[in-house]
Design a protein around this motif. Structure first.
Motif, mmCIF file in Angstrom:
data_model
loop_
_atom_site.group_PDB
_atom_site.id
_atom_site.type_symbol
_atom_site.label_atom_id
_atom_site.label_comp_id
_atom_site.label_asym_id
_atom_site.label_seq_id
_atom_site.Cartn_x
_atom_site.Cartn_y
_atom_site.Cartn_z
ATOM 1 N N UNK A 125 0.826 -1.213 0.000
ATOM 2 C CA UNK A 125 0.000 0.000 0.000
ATOM 3 C C UNK A 125 0.857 1.257 0.000
ATOM 4 N N UNK A 126 0.548 2.236 -0.850
ATOM 5 C CA UNK A 126 1.295 3.496 -0.873
ATOM 6 C C UNK A 126 1.154 4.227 0.460
ATOM 7 N N UNK A 127 2.069 5.114 0.711
ATOM 8 C CA UNK A 127 2.040 5.896 1.934
ATOM 9 C C UNK A 127 0.749 6.703 2.018
ATOM 10 N N UNK A 128 0.107 6.625 3.154
ATOM 11 C CA UNK A 128 -1.122 7.393 3.371
ATOM 12 C C UNK A 128 -2.378 6.707 2.891
ATOM 13 N N UNK A 129 -2.248 5.530 2.275
ATOM 14 C CA UNK A 129 -3.438 4.829 1.764
ATOM 15 C C UNK A 129 -4.289 4.304 2.907
ATOM 16 N N UNK A 130 -5.587 4.403 2.758
ATOM 17 C CA UNK A 130 -6.510 3.822 3.723
ATOM 18 C C UNK A 130 -6.673 2.336 3.393
ATOM 19 N N UNK A 131 -6.371 1.458 4.348
ATOM 20 C CA UNK A 131 -6.445 0.017 4.129
ATOM 21 C C UNK A 131 -7.634 -0.566 4.884
ATOM 22 N N UNK A 132 -8.506 -1.265 4.179
ATOM 23 C CA UNK A 132 -9.658 -1.928 4.781
ATOM 24 C C UNK A 132 -9.435 -3.429 4.753
ATOM 25 N N UNK A 133 -9.558 -4.079 5.886
ATOM 26 C CA UNK A 133 -9.437 -5.535 5.958
ATOM 27 C C UNK A 133 -10.783 -6.167 5.622
ATOM 28 N N UNK A 134 -10.762 -7.228 4.819
ATOM 29 C CA UNK A 134 -11.995 -7.863 4.351
ATOM 30 C C UNK A 134 -12.881 -8.326 5.499
ATOM 31 N N UNK A 135 -12.282 -8.960 6.507
ATOM 32 C CA UNK A 135 -13.081 -9.460 7.628
ATOM 33 C C UNK A 135 -13.739 -8.323 8.393
ATOM 34 N N UNK A 136 -13.024 -7.212 8.553
ATOM 35 C CA UNK A 136 -13.592 -6.058 9.255
ATOM 36 C C UNK A 136 -14.761 -5.470 8.470
ATOM 37 N N UNK A 137 -14.588 -5.386 7.132
ATOM 38 C CA UNK A 137 -15.647 -4.822 6.300
ATOM 39 C C UNK A 137 -16.892 -5.701 6.320
ATOM 40 N N UNK A 138 -16.675 -7.014 6.275
ATOM 41 C CA UNK A 138 -17.809 -7.940 6.300
ATOM 42 C C UNK A 138 -18.558 -7.850 7.622
ATOM 43 N N UNK A 139 -17.815 -7.774 8.731
ATOM 44 C CA UNK A 139 -18.436 -7.675 10.045
ATOM 45 C C UNK A 139 -19.230 -6.384 10.176
ATOM 46 N N UNK A 140 -18.680 -5.292 9.635
ATOM 47 C CA UNK A 140 -19.363 -4.010 9.725
ATOM 48 C C UNK A 140 -20.643 -4.006 8.902
ATOM 49 N N UNK A 141 -20.589 -4.593 7.693
ATOM 50 C CA UNK A 141 -21.786 -4.638 6.863
ATOM 51 C C UNK A 141 -22.867 -5.480 7.519
ATOM 52 N N UNK A 142 -22.439 -6.575 8.179
ATOM 53 C CA UNK A 142 -23.413 -7.416 8.870
ATOM 54 C C UNK A 142 -24.057 -6.642 10.012
ATOM 55 N N UNK A 143 -23.236 -5.866 10.729
ATOM 56 C CA UNK A 143 -23.764 -5.062 11.832
ATOM 57 C C UNK A 143 -24.719 -3.994 11.317
ATOM 58 N N UNK A 144 -24.442 -3.486 10.108
ATOM 59 C CA UNK A 144 -25.304 -2.466 9.517
ATOM 60 C C UNK A 144 -26.547 -3.060 8.879
ATOM 61 N N UNK A 145 -26.598 -4.427 8.807
ATOM 62 C CA UNK A 145 -27.735 -5.077 8.148
ATOM 63 C C UNK A 145 -27.712 -4.874 6.656
ATOM 64 N N UNK A 146 -26.501 -4.780 6.080
ATOM 65 C CA UNK A 146 -26.373 -4.450 4.661
ATOM 66 C C UNK A 146 -25.688 -5.560 3.888
ATOM 67 N N UNK A 147 -26.189 -6.789 4.017
ATOM 68 C CA UNK A 147 -25.613 -7.897 3.272
ATOM 69 C C UNK A 147 -26.602 -8.391 2.241
ATOM 70 N N UNK A 148 -26.078 -9.065 1.220
ATOM 71 C CA UNK A 148 -26.926 -9.607 0.172
ATOM 72 C C UNK A 148 -27.712 -8.504 -0.507
ATOM 73 N N UNK A 149 -29.036 -8.641 -0.556
ATOM 74 C CA UNK A 149 -29.912 -7.630 -1.136
ATOM 75 C C UNK A 149 -30.630 -6.884 -0.029
ATOM 76 N N UNK A 150 -29.875 -6.517 0.992
ATOM 77 C CA UNK A 150 -30.469 -5.910 2.173
ATOM 78 C C UNK A 150 -31.161 -4.593 1.923
ATOM 79 N N UNK A 151 -30.952 -4.003 0.752
ATOM 80 C CA UNK A 151 -31.630 -2.747 0.469
ATOM 81 C C UNK A 151 -33.129 -2.974 0.264
ATOM 82 N N UNK A 152 -33.536 -4.243 0.053
ATOM 83 C CA UNK A 152 -34.942 -4.552 -0.093
ATOM 84 C C UNK A 152 -35.446 -5.259 1.154
#
Length: 425
Positions: free
Chosen positions: A295-322
């Motif tokens: 990653x270049x200097x200053x880049x924001x790095x997102x870990x896949x497991x963290x992103x998945x956990x956050x989306x699950x907490x937000x209720x935003x998985x699959x077709x959760x918009x419906x």
């Protein structure tokens, strides 16, 4: 020029069946694997520059040539053009993939959203592969570049425009493998890209050949030259009526059997729905540096497991918009609430939505405005013995969502979907 020899694909043809099995084994996974997707008219630069005079070959021999290809190393440039007949997905693609977008776990480098962009418009990709554990694909833009790199158990994605990176570690057997999996095999926890999003002609061709059956006609349709290489043209057509697919043409490298160009024409006529092909290709070993990333200097790095956990907490998985459709994205064809109606090119998946509810009405206010505008541009109200519902149309895949919470989806015409729903009611 090769003759128009033909072979009917049927379950009892040993050579074809063996060819398909070998194809799955030898596929070079440059693809951002995925589609849907996803489930592309070639630009003028990819047009044939002549018809080379090649030795005669039958359709079955050509299929076997693809299956036997053991090419593991390549690099080059691929142009993909997709015209599904829908508005440009842009940022909305990410909303569908991540259940609405805008959540705390979202990253502009997340492959689940970025690779969905290939479902519309024309894109130039730079690809490289060195065996099954090293692949790289970059989407080139006029002022930025998005890269997805797979090296061993490490998967990195980087968006130069936002200076954001996405990182995943591929889980392997021996640590957290699935029950019954052999030691040393990958579990598939993390892949170089979302499943169903192929980015090379080979990956696209493999999907079509795997589906070949007694409802399929396969012929050799002459020769062509693609990216400066001589190729045979394999023509694949449904024998059934009711499919949205008119034909698929695969240009196959005459020397090594690697598909160089893939063109899918709709049964309704007009320009290609999917067209992908190499404009430049080299089968030499790519430089090792192609598969390394820091990653270049200053880049924001997102870990896949963290992103998945956050989306699950937000209720935003699959077709959760419906509302009521949160589980649809994870079921797959083997899910207990999914069954397949019909066969071959007319196969339709019937899915029961959790809770047995259809899409919310326009007046409910539960759908984001951008998503509602997108749905309204595609949907037509239909009714029949099954009840009532809405058909969402593209030039390739259509879906009927009934008001009582069933979804019928396939590469078939809207009339075929309604007939399937009536027959299942």
């Amino acid at each position: 020029m090769a003759p128009n020899d033909s072979v009917e694909s049927n379950g009892g043809t040993r050579g074809t069946a063996v060819g398909r099995r070998k194809a799955a084994r030898y596929i070079v996974p440059v693809a951002v694997a995925g589609v849907a997707a996803a489930t592309i008219g070639l630009v003028p630069a990819l047009a044939s520059t002549g018809d080379p005079d090649l030795p005669e070959i039958t359709a079955q021999q050509l299929i076997e040539k693809i299956a036997a290809s053991d090419t593991q190393q390549l690099s080059g440039t691929v142009k993909i053009s997709t015209d599904l007949g829908i508005p440009s997905l842009g940022g909305l693609a990410g909303s569908f993939a991540q259940g609405g977008g805008g959540g705390k776990g979202d990253s502009s480098a997340d492959p689940q959203s970025r690779m969905t962009e290939l479902a519309s418009g024309t894109h130039t990709l730079r690809v490289a592969a060195d065996g099954p554990d090293k692949q790289r694909v970059s989407i080139l833009d006029s002022a930025a570049e998005y890269s997805l790199i797979h090296n061993g158990d490490q998967v990195w994605a980087y968006d130069s425009k936002s200076n954001e990176a996405y990182h995943a570690t591929e889980k392997r057997a021996g640590t957290e493998h699935r029950a019954g999996q052999k030691s040393g095999e990958k579990s598939g926890h993390a892949t170089p890209a979302p499943e169903g999003v192929p980015t090379t002609p080979k990956a696209l061709a493999e999907q079509v050949l795997k589906a070949a059956g007694p409802t399929t006609s396969v012929t050799v349709d002459g020769t062509a030259q693609v990216a400066g290489r001589d190729a045979y043209k394999l023509l694949i057509k449904p024998r059934q009526s009711g499919s949205t697919i008119g034909s698929v043409t695969v240009a196959v490298d005459a020397r090594n059997g690697v598909p160089l160009k893939f063109t899918l024409l709709p049964s309704s006529g007009g320009k290609a729905v999917v067209d992908a092909g190499f404009t430049k290709v080299d089968f030499a070993k790519p430089a090792a540096s192609s598969f390394t990333f820091t990653p270049p200097k200053g880049a924001k790095v997102t870990e896949a497991d963290d992103a998945k956990a956050q989306r699950k907490a937000d209720g935003a998985e699959g077709l959760g918009m419906f509302p009521g459709a949160e589980g649809l994205g994870a079921g797959g064809s083997g899910a207990k609430d999914t069954k397949v109606i019909g066969e071959g090119w007319n196969a339709i998946a019937e899915i029961r939505t959790p809770g047995g509810t259809g899409l919310p009405s326009k007046a409910s206010g539960d759908v984001p405005a951008e998503a509602q505008q997108f749905l309204d541009s595609l949907g037509d109200k239909v009714s029949g013995p099954f009840g009532s519902g809405t058909v969402f149309k593209t030039r390739l895949v259509n879906a009927l969502v009934t008001d009582d919470g069933k979804v019928y989806v396939g590469a078939v015409t809207p009339d075929t979907l309604v007939k399937a729903a009536n027959g299942a009611s």
